[in-house]
Motif scaffolding. Structure first.
Motif, short mmCIF file in Angstrom:
data_model
loop_
_atom_site.label_atom_id
_atom_site.label_comp_id
_atom_site.label_asym_id
_atom_site.label_seq_id
_atom_site.Cartn_x
_atom_site.Cartn_y
_atom_site.Cartn_z
N LEU A 68 -0.30 9.66 36.27
CA LEU A 68 0.05 10.85 37.03
C LEU A 68 1.39 10.70 37.74
CD1 LEU A 68 -0.63 13.65 38.13
CD2 LEU A 68 -1.96 12.53 39.95
N VAL A 69 1.65 9.52 38.29
CA VAL A 69 2.93 9.28 38.98
C VAL A 69 4.09 9.52 38.01
CG1 VAL A 69 4.40 7.53 40.04
CG2 VAL A 69 1.99 7.71 40.69
N HIS A 70 3.99 8.95 36.81
CA HIS A 70 5.08 9.10 35.83
C HIS A 70 5.17 10.54 35.31
CE1 HIS A 70 5.86 4.88 36.00
NE2 HIS A 70 4.60 4.60 35.72
N ASP A 71 4.03 11.19 35.22
CA ASP A 71 3.98 12.59 34.82
C ASP A 71 4.78 13.45 35.81
OD1 ASP A 71 3.26 15.17 34.04
OD2 ASP A 71 1.15 14.66 33.73
N VAL A 72 4.50 13.26 37.09
CA VAL A 72 5.19 14.01 38.13
C VAL A 72 6.69 13.71 38.14
CG1 VAL A 72 5.41 14.30 40.64
CG2 VAL A 72 3.15 14.25 39.59
N LEU A 73 7.04 12.44 38.00
CA LEU A 73 8.45 12.06 37.98
C LEU A 73 9.18 12.70 36.81
CD1 LEU A 73 8.21 8.28 38.96
CD2 LEU A 73 8.89 10.19 40.41
N HIS A 90 20.02 11.57 32.67
CA HIS A 90 18.74 12.28 32.71
C HIS A 90 17.92 11.96 31.46
CE1 HIS A 90 21.21 15.22 35.27
NE2 HIS A 90 20.36 14.64 36.08
N HIS A 91 18.58 11.91 30.32
CA HIS A 91 17.87 11.58 29.07
C HIS A 91 17.24 10.19 29.16
CE1 HIS A 91 20.81 14.51 26.85
NE2 HIS A 91 19.96 15.13 27.63
N ALA A 92 18.00 9.25 29.70
CA ALA A 92 17.48 7.88 29.83
C ALA A 92 16.29 7.84 30.77
CB ALA A 92 18.59 6.96 30.34
N ALA A 93 16.38 8.59 31.88
CA ALA A 93 15.28 8.61 32.86
C ALA A 93 14.04 9.26 32.27
CB ALA A 93 15.73 9.34 34.13
N LEU A 94 14.22 10.35 31.52
CA LEU A 94 13.08 11.02 30.89
C LEU A 94 12.43 10.10 29.85
CD1 LEU A 94 14.52 14.62 30.37
CD2 LEU A 94 12.66 13.96 31.93
N ALA A 95 13.25 9.42 29.07
CA ALA A 95 12.71 8.50 28.06
C ALA A 95 11.90 7.39 28.71
CB ALA A 95 13.86 7.91 27.24
N GLU A 96 12.38 6.91 29.84
CA GLU A 96 11.66 5.84 30.54
C GLU A 96 10.31 6.32 31.04
OE1 GLU A 96 12.17 2.94 34.46
OE2 GLU A 96 13.93 3.87 33.56
N GLU A 97 10.27 7.54 31.59
CA GLU A 97 9.00 8.07 32.09
C GLU A 97 8.01 8.32 30.96
OE1 GLU A 97 8.25 7.84 35.08
OE2 GLU A 97 10.28 7.41 35.77
N VAL A 98 8.50 8.79 29.82
CA VAL A 98 7.62 8.99 28.66
C VAL A 98 7.03 7.64 28.22
CG1 VAL A 98 7.52 9.62 26.22
CG2 VAL A 98 8.71 11.11 27.84
N ALA A 99 7.88 6.62 28.17
CA ALA A 99 7.41 5.28 27.78
C ALA A 99 6.34 4.78 28.76
CB ALA A 99 8.58 4.31 27.73
N GLU A 100 6.57 5.03 30.06
CA GLU A 100 5.61 4.60 31.08
C GLU A 100 4.29 5.37 30.95
OE1 GLU A 100 5.70 2.16 33.05
OE2 GLU A 100 7.81 1.55 33.00
N MET A 101 4.36 6.64 30.53
CA MET A 101 3.13 7.41 30.32
C MET A 101 2.28 6.77 29.22
SD MET A 101 4.12 11.44 30.60
CE MET A 101 5.61 11.86 31.50
#
Length: 254
Positions: free
Chosen positions: A147-152, A125-136
């Protein structure tokens, strides 16, 4: 950022992708865990551009129907995706849900989900959250993709809470929120502030600080509520938080 007029053709092409995927799922051609056809082949079958296809796939990913694995491909999400189910947004239209009521529900639900995620989340979960923050941060100039990465990001927190009932409730709220936000996302300003707030929430979860995770999520949602009130001219304007420099905060998106 200048206001953008939504192109009805874009919405039509997005729903064209959604309806095509739904038909493939209903026929059994695509099943949970299956990888979708190559982008070029998929776009050709629908007679749309690859850019339009990506927008449709982004919509499906935000709705939880697809999972995008960078460098690997796009897959149908595990579990029984149901695109025909009425969303909370539809019920809201019928019963007159107010924006402030949605945010009040989200603050109660998501602040506690963040606290649970801080206690129960796993490294994945930490890795997935870090990836979404980077994508933001990588999508600061592309509000629709942001917005897609925000929702994810919010979906991963719900999953990390370890409570599938709360995660299911959050999924309903997320679907409704995304459907509405994608219509006004181009009016969002100062996405960097939003991305930085998401990063703070991620750090609190990663460091197992449940109290800070709850606090930061509530702060984030209250700022987002104020910002969205400024984006929607048809709704009652909400006061914004003054910054130290005297300017108002434009915290955007979710």
């Amino acid at each position: 950022m200048p206001h953008a007029v939504q192109d009805p053709n874009n919405s039509h092409r997005t729903m064209q992708v959604v309806n095509h995927v739904r038909a493939l799922i209903e026929k059994g051609t695509l099943q949970p865990g299956d990888k979708i056809p190559p982008e070029r082949e998929f776009a050709r079958a629908l007679k749309i551009s690859r850019a339009s296809l990506r927008t449709g796939i982004g919509y499906l990913a935000a709705m939880g129907v697809m999972k995008i694995r960078h460098g690997v491909g796009t897959f149908i999400a595990d579990g029984p995706p149901d695109l025909g189910k009425a969303s909370l947004g539809f019920m809201g239209a019928l019963h007159g849900f107010q924006s402030w009521q949605m945010f009040e529900a989200r603050i109660i639900l998501e602040s506690n989900l963040a606290a649970l995620a801080a206690e129960r989340s796993k490294e994945e979960h930490h890795a997935a959250l870090a990836e979404e923050v980077a994508e933001m941060f990588a999508s600061l100039n592309a509000p629709v993709q942001y917005l897609v990465h925000d929702v994810l990001f919010h979906r991963i927190i719900a999953q990390a809470s370890g409570n599938p009932i709360l995660a299911a409730i959050m999924e309903t709220v997320t679907s409704s929120m995304y459907d509405k936000r994608r219509k006004t996302v181009e009016r969002a300003t100062d996405l960097r502030e939003s991305a930085e707030m998401h990063r703070e929430i991620y750090r609190a979860i990663r460091t197992r600080n449940s109290q800070e995770a709850r606090k930061m999520m509530e702060k984030h949602l209250r700022l987002a509520q104020a910002a969205q009130g400024m984006e929607l001219p048809g709704e009652r304007k909400l006061s914004t938080r003054p910054r130290k420099n005297g300017k108002t905060s434009s915290h955007a998106l979710t």
